[in-house]
Design a protein around this motif. Sequence first.
Motif, PDB file in Angstrom:
ATOM      1  N   GLY A 191      44.545  34.220  32.330  1.00 21.13           N
ATOM      2  CA  GLY A 191      45.772  35.028  32.302  1.00 21.13           C
ATOM      3  C   GLY A 191      45.957  35.922  33.516  1.00 21.13           C
ATOM      4  N   LEU A 192      45.873  35.333  34.705  1.00 21.83           N
ATOM      5  CA  LEU A 192      45.945  36.139  35.926  1.00 21.83           C
ATOM      6  C   LEU A 192      47.352  36.238  36.509  1.00 21.83           C
ATOM      7  N   ALA A 193      48.288  35.478  35.965  1.00 22.03           N
ATOM      8  CA  ALA A 193      49.619  35.390  36.565  1.00 22.03           C
ATOM      9  C   ALA A 193      50.231  36.767  36.797  1.00 22.03           C
ATOM     10  N   GLY A 194      50.582  37.033  38.064  1.00 22.08           N
ATOM     11  CA  GLY A 194      51.269  38.273  38.422  1.00 22.08           C
ATOM     12  C   GLY A 194      50.392  39.515  38.432  1.00 22.08           C
ATOM     13  N   LYS A 195      49.084  39.358  38.206  1.00 28.74           N
ATOM     14  CA  LYS A 195      48.214  40.536  38.095  1.00 28.74           C
ATOM     15  C   LYS A 195      47.672  41.004  39.437  1.00 28.74           C
ATOM     16  N   ARG A 196      47.463  42.295  39.538  1.00 29.30           N
ATOM     17  CA  ARG A 196      46.729  42.864  40.679  1.00 29.30           C
ATOM     18  C   ARG A 196      45.284  43.021  40.258  1.00 29.30           C
ATOM     19  N   VAL A 197      44.422  42.293  40.957  1.00 30.73           N
ATOM     20  CA  VAL A 197      43.015  42.227  40.575  1.00 30.73           C
ATOM     21  C   VAL A 197      42.176  43.025  41.564  1.00 30.73           C
ATOM     22  N   VAL A 198      41.209  43.786  41.051  1.00 28.86           N
ATOM     23  CA  VAL A 198      40.192  44.377  41.916  1.00 28.86           C
ATOM     24  C   VAL A 198      38.887  43.642  41.653  1.00 28.86           C
ATOM     25  N   LEU A 199      38.402  42.988  42.697  1.00 33.80           N
ATOM     26  CA  LEU A 199      37.159  42.241  42.642  1.00 33.80           C
ATOM     27  C   LEU A 199      36.012  43.206  42.932  1.00 33.80           C
ATOM     28  N   ILE A 200      34.979  43.178  42.090  1.00 32.22           N
ATOM     29  CA  ILE A 200      33.884  44.139  42.226  1.00 32.22           C
ATOM     30  C   ILE A 200      32.584  43.437  42.609  1.00 32.22           C
ATOM     31  N   ASP A 201      31.873  43.997  43.584  1.00 35.61           N
ATOM     32  CA  ASP A 201      30.554  43.456  43.927  1.00 35.61           C
ATOM     33  C   ASP A 201      29.640  44.605  44.359  1.00 35.61           C
ATOM     34  N   ASP A 202      28.348  44.313  44.490  1.00 41.03           N
ATOM     35  CA  ASP A 202      27.431  45.374  44.893  1.00 41.03           C
ATOM     36  C   ASP A 202      27.456  45.576  46.403  1.00 41.03           C
ATOM     37  N   VAL A 203      27.297  44.504  47.166  1.00 39.18           N
ATOM     38  CA  VAL A 203      27.261  44.625  48.619  1.00 39.18           C
ATOM     39  C   VAL A 203      28.234  43.634  49.253  1.00 39.18           C
ATOM     40  N   ALA A 220      45.006  30.956  41.138  1.00 41.29           N
ATOM     41  CA  ALA A 220      45.238  30.970  39.685  1.00 41.29           C
ATOM     42  C   ALA A 220      46.409  31.877  39.318  1.00 41.29           C
ATOM     43  N   GLY A 221      47.121  32.398  40.326  1.00 37.45           N
ATOM     44  CA  GLY A 221      48.355  33.128  40.033  1.00 37.45           C
ATOM     45  C   GLY A 221      48.295  34.628  40.219  1.00 37.45           C
ATOM     46  N   ALA A 222      47.115  35.183  40.569  1.00 36.16           N
ATOM     47  CA  ALA A 222      47.038  36.628  40.795  1.00 36.16           C
ATOM     48  C   ALA A 222      48.014  37.011  41.905  1.00 36.16           C
ATOM     49  N   LYS A 223      48.623  38.211  41.781  1.00 39.98           N
ATOM     50  CA  LYS A 223      49.616  38.640  42.770  1.00 39.98           C
ATOM     51  C   LYS A 223      48.934  39.202  44.001  1.00 39.98           C
ATOM     52  N   GLN A 224      47.841  39.916  43.793  1.00 43.89           N
ATOM     53  CA  GLN A 224      47.128  40.551  44.897  1.00 43.89           C
ATOM     54  C   GLN A 224      45.678  40.747  44.484  1.00 43.89           C
ATOM     55  N   VAL A 225      44.777  40.609  45.454  1.00 42.40           N
ATOM     56  CA  VAL A 225      43.360  40.849  45.183  1.00 42.40           C
ATOM     57  C   VAL A 225      42.832  41.875  46.183  1.00 42.40           C
ATOM     58  N   ASP A 226      42.258  42.960  45.677  1.00 42.03           N
ATOM     59  CA  ASP A 226      41.555  43.938  46.500  1.00 42.03           C
ATOM     60  C   ASP A 226      40.080  43.868  46.130  1.00 42.03           C
ATOM     61  N   VAL A 227      39.247  44.411  46.992  1.00 42.35           N
ATOM     62  CA  VAL A 227      37.802  44.296  46.788  1.00 42.35           C
ATOM     63  C   VAL A 227      37.180  45.684  46.863  1.00 42.35           C
ATOM     64  N   LEU A 228      36.291  45.973  45.910  1.00 41.23           N
ATOM     65  CA  LEU A 228      35.582  47.254  45.918  1.00 41.23           C
ATOM     66  C   LEU A 228      34.087  46.996  45.745  1.00 41.23           C
ATOM     67  N   THR A 229      33.292  47.485  46.692  1.00 46.30           N
ATOM     68  CA  THR A 229      31.846  47.272  46.602  1.00 46.30           C
ATOM     69  C   THR A 229      31.114  48.611  46.706  1.00 46.30           C
ATOM     70  N   ALA A 230      29.867  48.611  46.229  1.00 44.91           N
ATOM     71  CA  ALA A 230      29.057  49.820  46.318  1.00 44.91           C
ATOM     72  C   ALA A 230      28.680  50.072  47.776  1.00 44.91           C
ATOM     73  N   ALA A 231      28.358  49.005  48.511  1.00 47.06           N
ATOM     74  CA  ALA A 231      27.927  49.194  49.900  1.00 47.06           C
ATOM     75  C   ALA A 231      28.520  48.137  50.818  1.00 47.06           C
TER      76      ALA A 231
END
Length: 244
Positions: A191-203, A220-231
């Motif tokens: 169910g990603l259609a039109g969603k703003r996704v934040v992708l999470i990782d450690d490094v 898969a239909g996500a509108k935007q993907v941002d990325v947030l990592t610890a390091a």
Amino acid sequence: MKPLLRWVLDSLLPPSCLACETPVEKDGQFCLNCFKAANFVTAPMCRVCGVPMPYDMADLCVHCAANPPAFTEARAALRYDETARKLILPLKYADHTEAVSGLATLMRRPGEAMLQAANLLVPVPLHPARLRQRRFNQAALLAIALGRLTGRPLSVDALQRTRPTQQLEGLGAAQRREEVAGAFAVRAGAGLAGKRVVLIDDVMTSGATADACARALLDAGAKQVDVLTAARVADQRLDEAGLA
Ligand SMILES: [Zn+2]
Ligand SMILES: [Zn+2]
């Protein structure tokens, strides 16, 4: 850990610093010395991948200028150095999960804007074989902690690894991209259609993994993907030139 057991242990042992043995007031804190030693990622940085830049010379780093990634923006709390390594390495190989809430707290500030706009938090997945070996996915633990802190919806299994990938350490940028290309797929019905996704990782190192994940999410239909990592690993060439 079960709440009662946790309570018993907490009352026996004073909470200690995330990175060393120094006692601190609350779980998930750095002691003063480690906090001073921690290198937070600060401006100037690449607008897209968030890599620290030597000075405010350009909007984009050379990698993003040459190969624009599929994600819109990547941000990280800490520079991946000795202190960050002490925090993150135990997460990968042992059951030291107390560091999770502390790291998630540090990730909130650089991720504030993207987290506020997010419809869904998704961790970078481990291959099932690796997951069995480690017993948990540190990226998923961080995503769960961030979901709890921010109230954002979370899907720990929206992304899946379709094949194991080798360690990217020691590979060049082009080889890294090749190694992870097509290694991720979105679960049917995520169910990603039109969603703003934040992708999470450690490094985040070169960003090749984040890029491959972002491509799968966007397909898969996500509108935007941002990325947030610890390091974030600083660019080695800038480091070697003494510029970072
Ligand atoms: Zn410490
Ligand atoms: Zn960049």
